[in-house]
Design an enzyme around this catalytic site. Structure first.
Site, short mmCIF file in Angstrom:
data_model
loop_
_atom_site.label_atom_id
_atom_site.label_comp_id
_atom_site.label_asym_id
_atom_site.label_seq_id
_atom_site.Cartn_x
_atom_site.Cartn_y
_atom_site.Cartn_z
N ARG A 239 -15.73 -32.58 17.90
CA ARG A 239 -15.51 -33.45 19.06
C ARG A 239 -16.76 -34.27 19.39
O ARG A 239 -16.67 -35.38 19.91
CB ARG A 239 -15.05 -32.63 20.25
CG ARG A 239 -13.63 -32.08 20.04
CD ARG A 239 -13.33 -30.91 20.93
NE ARG A 239 -13.48 -31.27 22.33
CZ ARG A 239 -13.61 -30.40 23.33
NH1 ARG A 239 -13.61 -29.10 23.08
NH2 ARG A 239 -13.74 -30.82 24.55
N ASP B 62 -10.82 -24.13 20.48
CA ASP B 62 -11.06 -24.22 21.92
C ASP B 62 -9.79 -24.53 22.71
O ASP B 62 -8.78 -24.93 22.12
CB ASP B 62 -12.02 -25.39 22.20
CG ASP B 62 -13.46 -25.01 21.94
OD1 ASP B 62 -13.76 -23.81 21.86
OD2 ASP B 62 -14.29 -25.94 21.83
N ARG C 207 -11.75 -20.30 15.45
CA ARG C 207 -11.42 -19.99 16.85
C ARG C 207 -11.37 -21.28 17.66
O ARG C 207 -12.39 -21.72 18.20
CB ARG C 207 -12.44 -19.00 17.41
CG ARG C 207 -12.19 -17.58 16.93
CD ARG C 207 -13.37 -16.68 17.15
NE ARG C 207 -14.47 -17.05 16.25
CZ ARG C 207 -15.72 -16.63 16.36
NH1 ARG C 207 -16.06 -15.84 17.34
NH2 ARG C 207 -16.64 -17.03 15.50
N TYR D 275 -10.33 -30.34 9.70
CA TYR D 275 -9.78 -30.76 10.98
C TYR D 275 -9.36 -32.23 10.90
O TYR D 275 -9.88 -33.00 10.08
CB TYR D 275 -10.84 -30.63 12.09
CG TYR D 275 -11.05 -29.22 12.60
CD1 TYR D 275 -10.36 -28.75 13.72
CD2 TYR D 275 -11.94 -28.35 11.98
CE1 TYR D 275 -10.56 -27.47 14.20
CE2 TYR D 275 -12.14 -27.05 12.45
CZ TYR D 275 -11.44 -26.62 13.56
OH TYR D 275 -11.63 -25.35 14.05
#
Lengths: 278, 278
Positions: free
Chosen positions: B209, B52, B50, B121
């Site tokens: 992040r 952001d 999910r 990622y």
């Protein structure tokens, strides 16, 4: 003094390179930013390749002439050279779709347009739904049928050399359509996208997009590889050749000679190409 | 029957993945397109990660359950399979910032979220003005100082393995912050952009992040490489660690086991991860 700027831009929201009244153009946007950065009423720049509406650049080159004292206003961070300070200042003024990659004091004899000995463009095509990537949709054409790059490269090789590209050019009064096409080759990048690498001394108007339109017809099987050479031999604009969308096209790099050749090349090009597109 | 969709999207103009009333989200946009394509009142999808607000995807995976007869409405071009026809139909309905790369009938036991064994990622950083490229500004962070990737990789290696990543997670009531980080490595792509490849079984909220924020401080010399391991050992959210901008982050790929392991993995994950982010 003469300054060289290397630029990249996203052509999506520009009406091409060349200044036009009341339209957003790359040249107009850059010249306004330069006037602000240098605190002068106006600045005129000369570029290596006047890109059309929607065409992008990663390696556009321009020159401009300034009075050396106009640089003193550009206060740099500690350690920045005056040219680094100018680039940083311009990037602070320019919108996010234009970026100055570097600024240099131009060597003697340098002319962004006429000293250039070659221009390299890329045209990018995603020829499978699995390759379509919204993150790069601004500069990759989506094509509905799979492309046979071997057939396209066979067709491409027949176009290389010093040729009259009238079949692939939009006619301009008094302009020659003879160019030297040095490279035209299709490969797939690491993600699988088909990329044409196209290098010539210079290009006439819509030439890369017409060449690509012809080669896509070969690649998806509508035409045989020989069709490219046949079209070239026709020496007049062929309506069967599609001019593909601008957004797949990017000016990647411009080549210049070294030293004294900069001025010599500019002199030659000024005489032979004054009325040409680049 | 259960369908698997592989998606790519540009997260720029979405308020993240998850449906929220009156906000433009990827899930909401996809579910509306599916309801139209399948001619049903509503559809619910389950995704692997999910993302952001502002985060992109090239390899998001979702599943949905449909009545097989709802597929018969999707008329395909000659030669299209029902799944190819569904993907083509969805892409005709979806806006240009979301794209269905492929549609498949899901194998037995497949759950897009719980069957997944790893998520990969990428975080992209342009750490030199010459690397900043407006054409990729939607998914590459511009960083004002040059990065020492060797120092960043030294710091990264100390974070690998089964660890409590509480220092890099936004706390959620009742959620574990223990994850297995399998890969965390910085390299430069062919254009020179620094790219972090980050693989774990799953990620807690803002984890990539925060890890990248910590490593950028190492890379530009504000912190020594040991700082990453020290921060991890603190086991509580460290305000000195910046959570970097979402737009540099892309969900690249999701990994699934083969055959019977799909259902077994889903069963295990459902028991241990029901209250976790992915």
């Amino acid at each position: 003094m003469r300054i060289r700027l290397d630029l990249s831009y996203d052509g999506t929201d520009f009406k091409g390179w060349a200044v036009q009244p009341s339209l957003r153009t790359v040249q107009g946007t850059l010249e306004e930013a330069l006037a602000t950065a240098l605190r002068v009423p106006s600045v005129r720049v000369v570029c290596a390749g006047r890109t059309d509406t929607g065409v992008h650049a990663r390696g556009q080159v321009v020159h401009l002439d300034i009075a050396p004292e106009s640089l003193t206003g550009s206060s740099g961070r500690r350690g920045d050279s005056p040219m680094e300070a100018l680039a940083r200042r311009l990037n602070g003024i320019l919108p996010p779709d234009v970026h100055v990659r570097r600024a240099l004091e131009a060597p003697a004899g340098f002319d962004a347009r006429f000293s250039a000995t070659w221009r390299r463009y890329a045209y990018r095509v995603a020829d499978d739904p699995a390759l379509v990537d919204p993150l790069v949709r601004s500069h990759v054409l989506a094509w509905p049928k799979p492309l046979d790059l071997d057939a396209m490269n066979t067709a491409s090789r027949a176009l290389l050399g010093l040729r009259d590209f009238a079949s692939f050019c939009r006619r301009r009064e008094g302009a020659t359509t003879v160019r030297t096409l040095t490279e035209l080759e299709w490969t797939r990048d690491e993600t699988g996208i088909a990329v044409a690498r196209v290098v010539a001394d210079a290009f006439c108007h819509s030439m890369v997009r017409s060449l690509v339109g012809c080669l896509l017809a070969v690649g998806d099987g509508r035409r045989p590889p020989e069709w490219a050479a046949e079209t070239l031999a026709g020496r007049r604009r062929n309506p069967a050749v599609t001019v593909v969308h601008a957004h797949g096209l990017t000016l990647e790099e411009v080549g210049y000679p070294e030293g004294a050749e900069l001025a010599a090349q500019a002199e030659r090009a000024r005489n032979t190409r004054e009325a040409m597109d680049d």
